[in-house]
Enzyme design. Structure first.
Site, PDB file in Angstrom:
ATOM      1  N   LYS A  23     -12.374  10.188  -0.229  1.00  0.00           N
ATOM      2  CA  LYS A  23     -11.506   9.458   0.699  1.00  0.00           C
ATOM      3  C   LYS A  23     -11.866   9.719   2.162  1.00  0.00           C
ATOM      4  O   LYS A  23     -11.906   8.793   2.967  1.00  0.00           O
ATOM      5  CB  LYS A  23     -10.036   9.780   0.431  1.00  0.00           C
ATOM      6  CG  LYS A  23      -9.533   9.165  -0.872  1.00  0.00           C
ATOM      7  CD  LYS A  23      -8.051   9.318  -1.024  1.00  0.00           C
ATOM      8  CE  LYS A  23      -7.544   8.951  -2.401  1.00  0.00           C
ATOM      9  NZ  LYS A  23      -8.093   7.799  -3.054  1.00  0.00           N
ATOM     10  N   GLY A  46      -3.785   2.088  -3.513  1.00  0.00           N
ATOM     11  CA  GLY A  46      -2.655   2.641  -2.777  1.00  0.00           C
ATOM     12  C   GLY A  46      -2.896   3.746  -1.783  1.00  0.00           C
ATOM     13  O   GLY A  46      -2.770   3.551  -0.570  1.00  0.00           O
ATOM     14  N   THR A  48      -5.620   5.300  -0.843  1.00  0.00           N
ATOM     15  CA  THR A  48      -6.751   4.993   0.041  1.00  0.00           C
ATOM     16  C   THR A  48      -6.332   3.994   1.111  1.00  0.00           C
ATOM     17  O   THR A  48      -6.632   4.173   2.296  1.00  0.00           O
ATOM     18  CB  THR A  48      -7.940   4.447  -0.776  1.00  0.00           C
ATOM     19  OG1 THR A  48      -8.324   5.416  -1.755  1.00  0.00           O
ATOM     20  CG2 THR A  48      -9.117   4.124   0.117  1.00  0.00           C
ATOM     21  N   GLY A  66      -4.841   3.911  -7.604  1.00  0.00           N
ATOM     22  CA  GLY A  66      -5.768   3.647  -8.700  1.00  0.00           C
ATOM     23  C   GLY A  66      -5.259   4.071 -10.069  1.00  0.00           C
ATOM     24  O   GLY A  66      -5.204   3.252 -10.997  1.00  0.00           O
ATOM     25  N   ASP A  71      -6.594  -0.043  -9.650  1.00  0.00           N
ATOM     26  CA  ASP A  71      -7.931  -0.514 -10.020  1.00  0.00           C
ATOM     27  C   ASP A  71      -7.823  -1.802 -10.829  1.00  0.00           C
ATOM     28  O   ASP A  71      -8.604  -2.736 -10.637  1.00  0.00           O
ATOM     29  CB  ASP A  71      -8.677   0.544 -10.846  1.00  0.00           C
ATOM     30  CG  ASP A  71      -8.924   1.826 -10.073  1.00  0.00           C
ATOM     31  OD1 ASP A  71      -9.216   1.746  -8.863  1.00  0.00           O
ATOM     32  OD2 ASP A  71      -8.828   2.907 -10.677  1.00  0.00           O
ATOM     33  N   HIS A  98      -8.208   8.045 -14.892  1.00  0.00           N
ATOM     34  CA  HIS A  98      -8.266   6.589 -15.002  1.00  0.00           C
ATOM     35  C   HIS A  98      -9.712   6.072 -15.044  1.00  0.00           C
ATOM     36  O   HIS A  98      -9.973   4.927 -14.687  1.00  0.00           O
ATOM     37  CB  HIS A  98      -7.475   5.951 -13.861  1.00  0.00           C
ATOM     38  CG  HIS A  98      -8.024   6.223 -12.499  1.00  0.00           C
ATOM     39  ND1 HIS A  98      -8.058   7.479 -11.949  1.00  0.00           N
ATOM     40  CD2 HIS A  98      -8.567   5.401 -11.572  1.00  0.00           C
ATOM     41  CE1 HIS A  98      -8.606   7.414 -10.747  1.00  0.00           C
ATOM     42  NE2 HIS A  98      -8.927   6.162 -10.504  1.00  0.00           N
TER      43      HIS A  98
END
Length: 152
Positions: A23, A46, A48, A66, A71, A98
């Protein structure tokens, strides 16, 4: 599968995504390229998205985080032809809960033939490409033809 041409306007819709360990790198990259990104419509998963908006002042539509479905939301937007470019600072050294969603996102980006950058260098190449600020046509699956064949 047959293909058709999709027009992508000079003003792109760009998705920005980063794994947790990447990030800060994406934030720094975004700050370095703020002028180039400003004219475009920006989406992000979100956490990010909120970090990028706070740090850069850019208008970013933040979806869900994500792991909470962000995603998959981006994948849906790609399939709906609402995302033109995916920039995903991906961490290949750490597994994420994820990972299947990430794989699905990459698969959909490939199916719909959008440009994807997965690290800072590829993002730099993509942003500096002559086609970045131009209207272009890309080959995409002919979904209407596909559906007609399946229903025949």
């Amino acid at each position: 599968m047959k293909t058709t041409i999709r027009k992508i306007s000079a003003r792109k819709s760009i998705a920005l995504v980063a794994h947790d360990s990447c990030k800060q790198s994406l934030i720094q990259w975004t700050l370095q390229h703020k002028a180039s990104l400003t004219p475009h419509t920006l989406y992000a998963t979100g956490t990010t998205g909120h970090l990028l908006a706070r740090e850069s002042g850019l208008n970013i539509q933040a979806l869900l985080s994500g792991p909470m479905g962000g995603d998959q939301q981006l994948g849906g937007l790609i399939a709906e032809k609402k995302i033109d470019i995916l920039i995903f600072f991906w961490d290949p050294m750490n597994a994420a809960p994820h990972d299947p969603d990430v794989k699905a996102l990459m698969r959909i980006a490939t199916v719909w033939n959008i440009p994807v950058a997965i690290n800072e260098t590829s993002a730099n190449f993509l942003l500096s490409a002559a086609l970045f600020d131009q209207e272009i046509g890309i080959n995409v699956p002919d979904y209407d033809g596909y559906l007609a064949e399946r229903l025949a």
